[in-house]
Structures are given as C-alpha cells and as structure tokens.
Design a protein around this motif. Structure first.
Motif, PDB file in Angstrom:
ATOM      1  N   LYS A  11       0.837  -1.201   0.000  1.00 45.95           N
ATOM      2  CA  LYS A  11       0.000   0.000   0.000  1.00 45.95           C
ATOM      3  C   LYS A  11       0.877   1.259   0.000  1.00 45.95           C
ATOM      4  CE  LYS A  11      -3.835  -2.386   2.319  1.00 45.95           C
ATOM      5  NZ  LYS A  11      -4.790  -2.346   3.460  1.00 45.95           N
ATOM      6  N   TYR A  51     -12.576  -2.910  -2.748  1.00 48.76           N
ATOM      7  CA  TYR A  51     -13.148  -2.890  -1.400  1.00 48.76           C
ATOM      8  C   TYR A  51     -14.670  -2.861  -1.406  1.00 48.76           C
ATOM      9  CZ  TYR A  51      -8.532  -2.234   0.757  1.00 48.76           C
ATOM     10  OH  TYR A  51      -7.241  -2.414   1.208  1.00 48.76           O
ATOM     11  N   LEU A  54     -16.912  -3.539   1.591  1.00 51.53           N
ATOM     12  CA  LEU A  54     -16.872  -2.619   2.738  1.00 51.53           C
ATOM     13  C   LEU A  54     -17.589  -1.299   2.446  1.00 51.53           C
ATOM     14  CD1 LEU A  54     -13.108  -3.248   3.626  1.00 51.53           C
ATOM     15  CD2 LEU A  54     -15.098  -4.236   4.765  1.00 51.53           C
ATOM     16  N   PHE A  59     -15.734   3.786   7.506  1.00 54.90           N
ATOM     17  CA  PHE A  59     -14.356   4.116   7.141  1.00 54.90           C
ATOM     18  C   PHE A  59     -14.074   3.970   5.642  1.00 54.90           C
ATOM     19  CE2 PHE A  59     -14.431  -0.336   8.638  1.00 54.90           C
ATOM     20  CZ  PHE A  59     -13.934  -1.001   7.523  1.00 54.90           C
ATOM     21  N   LEU A  63     -10.728   4.860   3.432  1.00 57.78           N
ATOM     22  CA  LEU A  63      -9.957   3.711   2.959  1.00 57.78           C
ATOM     23  C   LEU A  63      -9.628   3.859   1.463  1.00 57.78           C
ATOM     24  CD1 LEU A  63      -8.892   0.769   3.372  1.00 57.78           C
ATOM     25  CD2 LEU A  63     -11.235  -0.030   2.993  1.00 57.78           C
ATOM     26  N   ARG A  87      -1.204 -14.617   4.826  1.00 57.69           N
ATOM     27  CA  ARG A  87      -1.897 -14.010   5.977  1.00 57.69           C
ATOM     28  C   ARG A  87      -1.019 -14.072   7.227  1.00 57.69           C
ATOM     29  NH1 ARG A  87      -7.175 -12.739   5.875  1.00 57.69           N
ATOM     30  NH2 ARG A  87      -7.512 -13.216   8.049  1.00 57.69           N
ATOM     31  N   THR A  93      -4.901  -7.699  10.417  1.00 55.56           N
ATOM     32  CA  THR A  93      -5.264  -6.432   9.776  1.00 55.56           C
ATOM     33  C   THR A  93      -4.891  -5.209  10.616  1.00 55.56           C
ATOM     34  OG1 THR A  93      -7.116  -7.624   8.796  1.00 55.56           O
ATOM     35  CG2 THR A  93      -7.206  -5.219   8.688  1.00 55.56           C
ATOM     36  N   VAL A 111      -5.014   0.615  11.881  1.00 51.98           N
ATOM     37  CA  VAL A 111      -5.758  -0.232  10.945  1.00 51.98           C
ATOM     38  C   VAL A 111      -5.878   0.417   9.560  1.00 51.98           C
ATOM     39  CG1 VAL A 111      -8.102   0.522  11.603  1.00 51.98           C
ATOM     40  CG2 VAL A 111      -7.751  -1.784  10.714  1.00 51.98           C
ATOM     41  N   GLY A 112      -5.901   1.737   9.549  1.00 49.87           N
ATOM     42  CA  GLY A 112      -5.979   2.454   8.269  1.00 49.87           C
ATOM     43  C   GLY A 112      -4.631   2.688   7.612  1.00 49.87           C
ATOM     44  N   ARG A 118      -3.242  -8.540   1.679  1.00 47.43           N
ATOM     45  CA  ARG A 118      -3.173  -9.917   1.179  1.00 47.43           C
ATOM     46  C   ARG A 118      -4.591 -10.439   1.149  1.00 47.43           C
ATOM     47  NH1 ARG A 118      -5.452  -9.730   5.128  1.00 47.43           N
ATOM     48  NH2 ARG A 118      -4.946 -10.289   7.241  1.00 47.43           N
TER      49      ARG A 118
END
Ligand code: DAT
Ligand code: MG
Length: 151
Positions: A11, A51, A54, A59, A63, A87, A93, A111-112, A118
């Motif tokens: 990322k 995503y 989500l 969020f 994201l 993982r 996460t 978390v962000g 993955r």
C-alpha cells in the motif's frame, strides 16, 4: 493445491517506508512463485471495486482515499497454501494488535495504515488477481527450483 494464488499489494505507506523489496524477498524465500508484478497509481474506481464488500462501512471513503493517495505495488504469488501463508507472514489487519515478526505487526501503525494487503481466501485471491491484472500481465513460467522446495 500447488496452483493456489494470492493477491498481495504494498500500500502507499509501505512504499513510503521502503518495504517493497523486503516483502518480495519474504515470498521468494518461502519458495512461492511470482506470477505478476507492477507499480500502479490506482484509479479510484478500481479501489472502490477492490473494497466493494466494505462499501457501507463508515471508514470506506477514507480507505479508498488512502489506497489512491500514492502508488501501490501489485503482486500475484502462487504456491501450496500461499493464501494462508501470506496471511501469517503479513499478520493481522490491525497493527494496534501487532503480531511480532510480521510485516503488518512490525511496520504498520494503525488499521488504516497497515502497509500491505493480502487476500483473505483463495476465492478472493482469484477475484483480486483478475481485478488488478490483465491476462497479458500474468506470466506463465516454471521456476526450476520448485521440485526441490515442494515434494
Ligand atoms: P483484511 O484486509 O485483513 O481482509 P478487511 O477486509 O476487514 O481486512 O478490511 C480491509 C481493509 O479495510 C483493511 O486493510 C483496513 C480497512 N479497515 C478494516 N477495518 C477498519 C476499521 N475498523 N477502521 C478503519 N479501516 C478499517
Ligand atoms: Mg478482507
């Protein structure tokens, strides 16, 4: 089986931290085979699609904004159990509950900002590889060491 694949993506914060080489090395050292690799400035629509599950979360806008805030490195890795291994190697996460010795646990902050994505299942691995890579960007090749690494 041996043809299982996962989608791994460094990322924008992972690139800024200079972790691309380390993440590639980790998968190489584990004997997995690289099937696709590219640097990409993500179009917003692609991030939204990635995503989509989500979409209703509070969020979600943040994201998507984060994923398109800078380039990402997209990878497709193949090998026995590669989804579960990825993982474990990358970690949970949320870096605020760090698992030491994992990329996310050692280098993520919150978390962000968790450095690397993955896939969470073999099905999503295939879905995400198809989403991020054109067929022509996925290379069919044999790694000659494979028979020595996997019985
Ligand atoms: P995973 O990528 O481990 O499958 P997920 O699908 O639940 O995790 O979430 C995908 C991404 O969404 C995750 O890398 C970071 C973000 N995210 C998840 N839960 C969040 C939260 N509570 N607050 C902010 N971002 C979150
Ligand atoms: Mg998920």
């Amino acid at each position: 089986g041996g043809s299982e694949r996962t989608y791994v993506m460094v990322k924008p914060d992972g690139l800024q931290q200079g972790l691309v080489g380390e993440i590639i090395s980790m998968f190489e050292h584990k004997g997995f085979v690289l099937k696709g690799l590219k640097l990409l400035q993500t179009p917003e629509e692609l991030a939204q699609n990635h995503y989509f599950e989500l979409k209703e979360k509070p969020f979600y806008p943040k994201l998507v904004k984060y994923i398109i805030s800078g380039p990402v490195v997209c990878m497709a890795w193949q090998g026995p159990g590669v989804v579960a291994s990825a993982r474990k190697l990358i970690g949970v996460t949320n870096p605020l509950q760090p698992e030491p010795g994992t990329i996310c646990g050692d280098f993520g902050t919150e978390v962000g900002r968790n450095v690397v994505h993955r896939s969470d299942s073999p099905e999503n691995g295939e879905r995400e590889i198809a989403l991020w890579f054109k067929d022509s960007e996925l290379v069919e090749w044999e790694q000659c060491i494979t028979p020595w690494l996997w019985s």
